[in-house]
Design a protein around this motif. Structure first.
Motif, PDB file in Angstrom:
ATOM      1  N   PHE A 101      -8.209   9.555   4.227  1.00 20.41           N
ATOM      2  CA  PHE A 101      -7.342   8.381   4.048  1.00 20.41           C
ATOM      3  C   PHE A 101      -5.875   8.784   4.086  1.00 20.41           C
ATOM      4  N   GLN A 116       3.468  -0.481   4.209  1.00 14.90           N
ATOM      5  CA  GLN A 116       2.080  -0.920   4.044  1.00 14.90           C
ATOM      6  C   GLN A 116       1.137   0.261   4.180  1.00 14.90           C
ATOM      7  N   LYS A 122      -0.778   1.888   0.761  1.00 12.76           N
ATOM      8  CA  LYS A 122      -2.218   1.650   0.591  1.00 12.76           C
ATOM      9  C   LYS A 122      -3.024   2.914   0.779  1.00 12.76           C
ATOM     10  N   CYS A 123      -2.906   3.532   1.956  1.00  9.36           N
ATOM     11  CA  CYS A 123      -3.767   4.674   2.240  1.00  9.36           C
ATOM     12  C   CYS A 123      -3.455   5.846   1.336  1.00  9.36           C
ATOM     13  N   LEU A 152      -4.792   5.241  -2.348  1.00 11.59           N
ATOM     14  CA  LEU A 152      -6.240   5.402  -2.513  1.00 11.59           C
ATOM     15  C   LEU A 152      -6.660   6.841  -2.215  1.00 11.59           C
ATOM     16  N   PRO A 206       2.648   0.918  -6.150  1.00 12.70           N
ATOM     17  CA  PRO A 206       3.050  -0.400  -5.629  1.00 12.70           C
ATOM     18  C   PRO A 206       4.422  -0.833  -6.118  1.00 12.70           C
ATOM     19  N   PHE A 211     -11.246  -4.965  -7.887  1.00 13.60           N
ATOM     20  CA  PHE A 211      -9.987  -4.489  -7.336  1.00 13.60           C
ATOM     21  C   PHE A 211     -10.221  -3.314  -6.394  1.00 13.60           C
ATOM     22  N   PHE A 212     -11.129  -2.406  -6.791  1.00 14.36           N
ATOM     23  CA  PHE A 212     -11.362  -1.250  -5.928  1.00 14.36           C
ATOM     24  C   PHE A 212     -12.040  -1.662  -4.630  1.00 14.36           C
ATOM     25  N   MET A 225      -9.331  -2.909  -2.513  1.00 21.03           N
ATOM     26  CA  MET A 225      -8.468  -1.812  -2.117  1.00 21.03           C
ATOM     27  C   MET A 225      -9.088  -1.009  -0.977  1.00 21.03           C
ATOM     28  N   LEU A 226     -10.395  -0.778  -1.070  1.00 23.63           N
ATOM     29  CA  LEU A 226     -11.094  -0.049  -0.011  1.00 23.63           C
ATOM     30  C   LEU A 226     -11.029  -0.836   1.287  1.00 23.63           C
ATOM     31  N   ASN A 242      -7.694  -0.547   2.821  1.00 26.57           N
ATOM     32  CA  ASN A 242      -7.482   0.740   3.467  1.00 26.57           C
ATOM     33  C   ASN A 242      -8.144   0.806   4.821  1.00 26.57           C
ATOM     34  N   ASN A 297       1.473  -6.237  -8.057  1.00 26.85           N
ATOM     35  CA  ASN A 297       0.952  -4.906  -7.756  1.00 26.85           C
ATOM     36  C   ASN A 297      -0.386  -4.991  -7.047  1.00 26.85           C
ATOM     37  N   ILE A 353      -1.370  -7.403  -5.121  1.00 27.97           N
ATOM     38  CA  ILE A 353      -1.111  -7.849  -3.750  1.00 27.97           C
ATOM     39  C   ILE A 353      -0.643  -6.680  -2.897  1.00 27.97           C
ATOM     40  N   THR A 354       0.220  -5.838  -3.460  1.00 22.40           N
ATOM     41  CA  THR A 354       0.724  -4.715  -2.673  1.00 22.40           C
ATOM     42  C   THR A 354      -0.396  -3.764  -2.270  1.00 22.40           C
ATOM     43  N   LEU A 355      -1.381  -3.578  -3.152  1.00 29.19           N
ATOM     44  CA  LEU A 355      -2.414  -2.587  -2.846  1.00 29.19           C
ATOM     45  C   LEU A 355      -3.585  -3.155  -2.059  1.00 29.19           C
ATOM     46  N   THR A 356      -3.576  -4.429  -1.714  1.00 29.61           N
ATOM     47  CA  THR A 356      -4.747  -5.006  -1.064  1.00 29.61           C
ATOM     48  C   THR A 356      -4.405  -5.600   0.295  1.00 29.61           C
ATOM     49  N   PRO A 357      -5.438  -6.092   1.031  1.00 31.04           N
ATOM     50  CA  PRO A 357      -5.355  -6.247   2.487  1.00 31.04           C
ATOM     51  C   PRO A 357      -4.037  -6.715   3.087  1.00 31.04           C
ATOM     52  N   GLY A 358      -3.347  -5.793   3.745  1.00 32.37           N
ATOM     53  CA  GLY A 358      -2.246  -6.121   4.627  1.00 32.37           C
ATOM     54  C   GLY A 358      -1.064  -6.822   4.017  1.00 32.37           C
ATOM     55  N   THR A 359      -0.889  -6.770   2.707  1.00 32.38           N
ATOM     56  CA  THR A 359       0.205  -7.517   2.109  1.00 32.38           C
ATOM     57  C   THR A 359       1.044  -6.614   1.216  1.00 32.38           C
ATOM     58  N   LEU A 360       2.344  -6.932   1.127  1.00 29.87           N
ATOM     59  CA  LEU A 360       3.276  -6.111   0.366  1.00 29.87           C
ATOM     60  C   LEU A 360       4.295  -7.038  -0.275  1.00 29.87           C
TER      61      LEU A 360
END
Lengths: 109, 162
Positions: A16, A35, A39-40, A43, A77, B67-68, B71-72, B75, B111, B113-120
């Protein structure tokens, strides 16, 4: 057995991290790069630390690793948010193919 | 009261980090925790006492695997976009509205939102709007974007923080 699980976690974490860095190089502007990197790399690093904790078993090393993982989860974040806001405030433009920018519309009002 | 909670938290983390029972270590930890608690107690949220409740802790524990999972997914999504030769991205900044009220709840939402699909999260306003950088914009409407980005977390976070 725990060794194998730990090594698998570490390998996935490193993968990752690598993909995050590839994204960092390939994406076109600051925001997209953030982004990929947040993210990567978050994790990936957490998985690395959990892998270390699993291999070393209960003790000083795993306690430190887990605490570091939690701190990274909280701070990364927040740091990304600060960088994005700072970049926007200092006038870094979005990629020219971006479809919408509500933030700029709001500033003009 | 806030100073006391902060002191205990700081001391527990110190003991976990050093991981040894020794007079010198404990004394140093007490001194450092006391200084830290005196200086920085303001960062604990004002409504901190409500967190000492088993129901909230239960929902917080339920939130961790959810959440995990997201998050996965986030990623794998970013990896796909980074490795795809044509780079299928459609970035933009959208505005969403959150229904959460407390400061800690909004912080946790930003936080997440930042760590999850495609959003910051880029910025948030005092009246509950968030500006989100989205790597693959599906809708620039406030309601629809909120539906896509924030709803799945708000349900949990309301149980935990409000």
């Amino acid at each position: 057995m725990t060794d194998i699980i730990g090594y698998i976690l570490i390998i996935i974490g490193i993968l990752f991290d690598i993909f995050g860095c590839i994204g960092l190089v390939r994406f076109p502007d600051v925001y997209n790069r953030l982004q990929a990197s947040t993210k990567c790399v978050t994790l990936g690093t957490i998985m690395l630390l959990v892998g270390v904790a699993v291999i070393s078993g209960l003790g000083a090393i795993s306690a430190k690793a887990v605490i570091c993982a939690v701190f990274i989860l909280i701070t990364s974040p927040t740091a990304a948010h600060a960088i994005a806001k700072g970049a926007y405030a200092s006038g870094v433009a979005l990629w020219e193919k971006s479809v919408v920018d509500k933030y700029a519309e709001e500033e003009e009002k | 009261m806030r100073r006391l909670i902060y002191f205990v938290l700081a001391f527990i983390i110190w003991m976990l980090l050093t991981w040894q029972i020794d007079a010198q270590v404990i004394i140093a930890g007490l001194i450092v925790s006391a200084i830290v608690a005196l200086l920085f107690h303001e960062i604990l949220p004002k409504e901190h006492l409500v967190f000492i409740s088993p129901i909230r802790m239960f929902w917080a524990l339920v939130y961790v695997p959810v959440f995990f999972y997201y998050m996965l997914k986030a990623n794998l999504d970013v990896v796909y976009r980074a490795l795809h030769p044509k780079m299928p991205i459609k970035p933009g900044i959208v505005k969403i509205k959150t229904t959460l009220k407390t400061q800690s709840g909004i912080t946790a939402l930003a936080n997440s939102i930042t760590l999850t699909p495609g959003t910051l999260t880029v910025d948030l306003t005092d009246d509950g709007f968030l500006y989100i950088h989205w790597i693959n914009v599906k809708s620039d409407d406030i309601e629809q974007a909120s539906e896509f980005i924030a709803r799945r977390f708000e349900w949990f976070l309301r149980k935990i923080f409000e």
